[in-house]
Design an enzyme around this catalytic site. Structure first.
Site, PDB file in Angstrom:
ATOM      1  N   CYS A   1       6.904  23.668  29.325  1.00 20.87           N
ATOM      2  CA  CYS A   1       5.732  22.805  29.532  1.00 20.87           C
ATOM      3  C   CYS A   1       6.086  21.348  29.799  1.00 20.87           C
ATOM      4  CB  CYS A   1       4.745  22.954  28.383  1.00 20.87           C
ATOM      5  SG  CYS A   1       4.698  21.605  27.224  1.00 20.87           S
TER       6      CYS A   1
ATOM      7  N   CYS B   1       4.631   0.793  23.674  1.00 23.58           N
ATOM      8  CA  CYS B   1       5.004   2.218  23.767  1.00 23.58           C
ATOM      9  C   CYS B   1       6.068   2.423  24.846  1.00 23.58           C
ATOM     10  CB  CYS B   1       3.782   3.090  24.020  1.00 23.58           C
ATOM     11  SG  CYS B   1       2.927   2.658  25.519  1.00 23.58           S
TER      12      CYS B   1
ATOM     13  N   CYS C   1       8.363  26.318  19.302  1.00 29.83           N
ATOM     14  CA  CYS C   1       7.279  26.478  20.286  1.00 29.83           C
ATOM     15  C   CYS C   1       7.715  27.414  21.412  1.00 29.83           C
ATOM     16  CB  CYS C   1       6.904  25.117  20.854  1.00 29.83           C
ATOM     17  SG  CYS C   1       5.684  25.238  22.163  1.00 29.83           S
TER      18      CYS C   1
ATOM     19  N   CYS D   1      -0.784  24.093  21.062  1.00 33.42           N
ATOM     20  CA  CYS D   1       0.253  23.073  21.209  1.00 33.42           C
ATOM     21  C   CYS D   1       0.651  22.662  19.807  1.00 33.42           C
ATOM     22  CB  CYS D   1      -0.272  21.873  21.989  1.00 33.42           C
ATOM     23  SG  CYS D   1       0.881  20.481  21.924  1.00 33.42           S
TER      24      CYS D   1
END
Ligand SMILES: C[S@@+](CC[C@H](N)C(=O)[O-])C[C@H]1O[C@@H](n2cnc3c(N)ncnc32)[C@H](O)[C@@H]1O
Length: 400
Positions: free
Chosen positions: A69, A355, A63, A144
């Site tokens: 980012c 999570c 990427c 993305c």
């Protein structure tokens, strides 16, 4: 120059000198030259100037926005090693904060790229991108690599929305139908004709109102249909979601009475209702409960009730002998009230999906006073990031 010892929980290389230094994007065993970008009394944060001796596990990251980012933290590490990192991280957290030592089974992603069905972007002065971590600096992007292709295709056409400043979330369903959710002070001048001819758009929501189409879409996971409203939670990774549904299914005893806390649109509870005698789902977002009631109907389940409310409180009001509890709270985990109720009800089985391993460990520390860990999985829901999903099956300890 220094040699990196290991990774911290955020995927940064750790160097121990007089003080601990976290070096962004450095890998274990690498020798690096670095400069400090932040200093506190206890630690430093640094960026790499030069990798003198790279790790054997370092790979070229695909990427162009990686390092800028802030969304991904592990693209420079071989995929298998990212799984090892996540496993070691969860093992360490469980051991340190809950005194739990257990075998962890790792569920890998089908692909570490193009798995996300949801992406949130910023538009600032006509530029599209993400805010750099902890700043309001926009990192302009054209795609993305974590997002599904259909989302990336739409990013290239976001110019047809003619937005100057906005927050834009794009959600893609199983068959790449798109829901676009926008908040903005701009007057909408959207080229609907072009957009609807070139993308499968189910709905556009502007400032919480329907601008075009519908405010909900349909997901299919493990042959079950789920209506999902624009603001209802749904797991971002359909492949891993299917694996979690299967684990839930395998741990529901025939004829059990189940509570699905923090149930969202009801995917786990509806899966459980295949085997259970009765399921109760509790969720705080009104649209998600509306979805769940529809999902009960479209999946032809009679044995499930959904209640709107705070799961930490409503659980106490269920007058039934609950023997299994599915828990899938937000990152913050269970509130004290919820934990106390759980320990009063003492179901035979708890399926805790989380999570955030830190809040999971905090909650397990108390729960394991009366439960034992029967099985522990981690699932690579968020590949290329340091985040990890855990699934813990707890059985009540038998009194001797
Ligand atoms: C991690 S999601 C899990 C959703 C669902 N189990 C699934 O797999 O799609 C957490 C859910 O908890 C809901 N929630 C947050 N706080 C809550 C609360 N206090 N009581 C009930 N639900 C809550 C959120 O709206 C969200 O739907």
């Amino acid at each position: 120059m220094a040699k990196v010892e290991k990774l911290d929980h955020f995927g940064r290389g750790i160097v121990f000198d007089n003080k601990i230094t976290f070096i962004n994007y450095a890998l274990p065993n690498e020798e690096v030259e670095y400069h400090i970008i932040k200093q506190t009394k206890k630690y430093n944060v640094a960026n790499i100037d030069k990798i003198v001796r790279p790790s054997e596990d370092r790979i070229n990251y695909p990427c162009p926005y990686f390092l800028k980012c802030g969304g991904c933290s592990l693209q420079h590490l071989k995929y298998a090693k990212t799984l090892e990192f996540k496993k070691a991280k969860v093992e360490e957290i469980l051991n340190k904060y809950a005194n739990i030592k257990t075998n962890i089974e790792v569920i890998s992603n089908s692909s570490p790229y193009h798995y996300r069905n949801k992406l949130s972007l910023k538009i600032k002065d006509n530029h599209i991108g993400f805010y750099e971590e902890k700043t309001h600096e926009l990192v302009e992007i054209k795609e993305c690599l974590l997002a599904k292709e259909a989302i990336n295709k739409l990013i290239l056409d976001l110019k047809y929305f003619h937005l100057t400043n906005a927050n834009v979330t794009i959600r893609a369903s199983y068959n790449d139908e798109l829901m676009i959710i926008i908040t903005t002070n701009d007057e909408p001048k959207i080229d609907l004709d072009y957009l609807t001819h070139n993308h499968k758009i189910v709905g556009i929501i502007i400032n919480y109102q329907i601008y075009y189409g519908e405010d909900k879409f349909i997901e299919i996971i493990n042959k079950q249909l789920f209506q999902v409203s624009y603001n209802s939670f749904f797991q971002v990774n359909p492949f891993i979601n299917a694996k979690i549904l299967k684990i839930v299914q395998d741990n529901i005893k025939k004829n059990s009475i189940v509570a699905d806390l923090f149930c969202g649109v009801g995917s786990l509870g509806i899966t459980a209702s295949l085997y259970a005698q009765k399921v109760y789902g509790i969720e705080i977002v009104p649209n998600a409960i509306k979805n769940a009631l529809i999902n009960k109907k479209i999946n032809h389940r009679e044995n499930i009730d959904f209640c709107l409310g705070d799961a930490n409180k409503v659980l106490m009001e269920i007058k039934d002998n609950i023997d299994t509890i599915i828990l899938d709270p937000p990152r913050s985990g269970l509130k004290k009230e919820g934990k106390d109720t759980l320990l009063k009800i003492k179901p035979d089985v708890i399926i805790y999906i989380s999570c955030d391993p830190m809040t999971l460990a905090r909650d397990l520390k108390e729960l394991t006073k009366v439960y034992e860990v029967k099985k522990f999985y981690i699932a690579d829901m968020f590949s290329n990031t340091y985040h990890v999903e855990s699934i813990c099956i707890l059985n009540i300890l038998k009194e001797k």
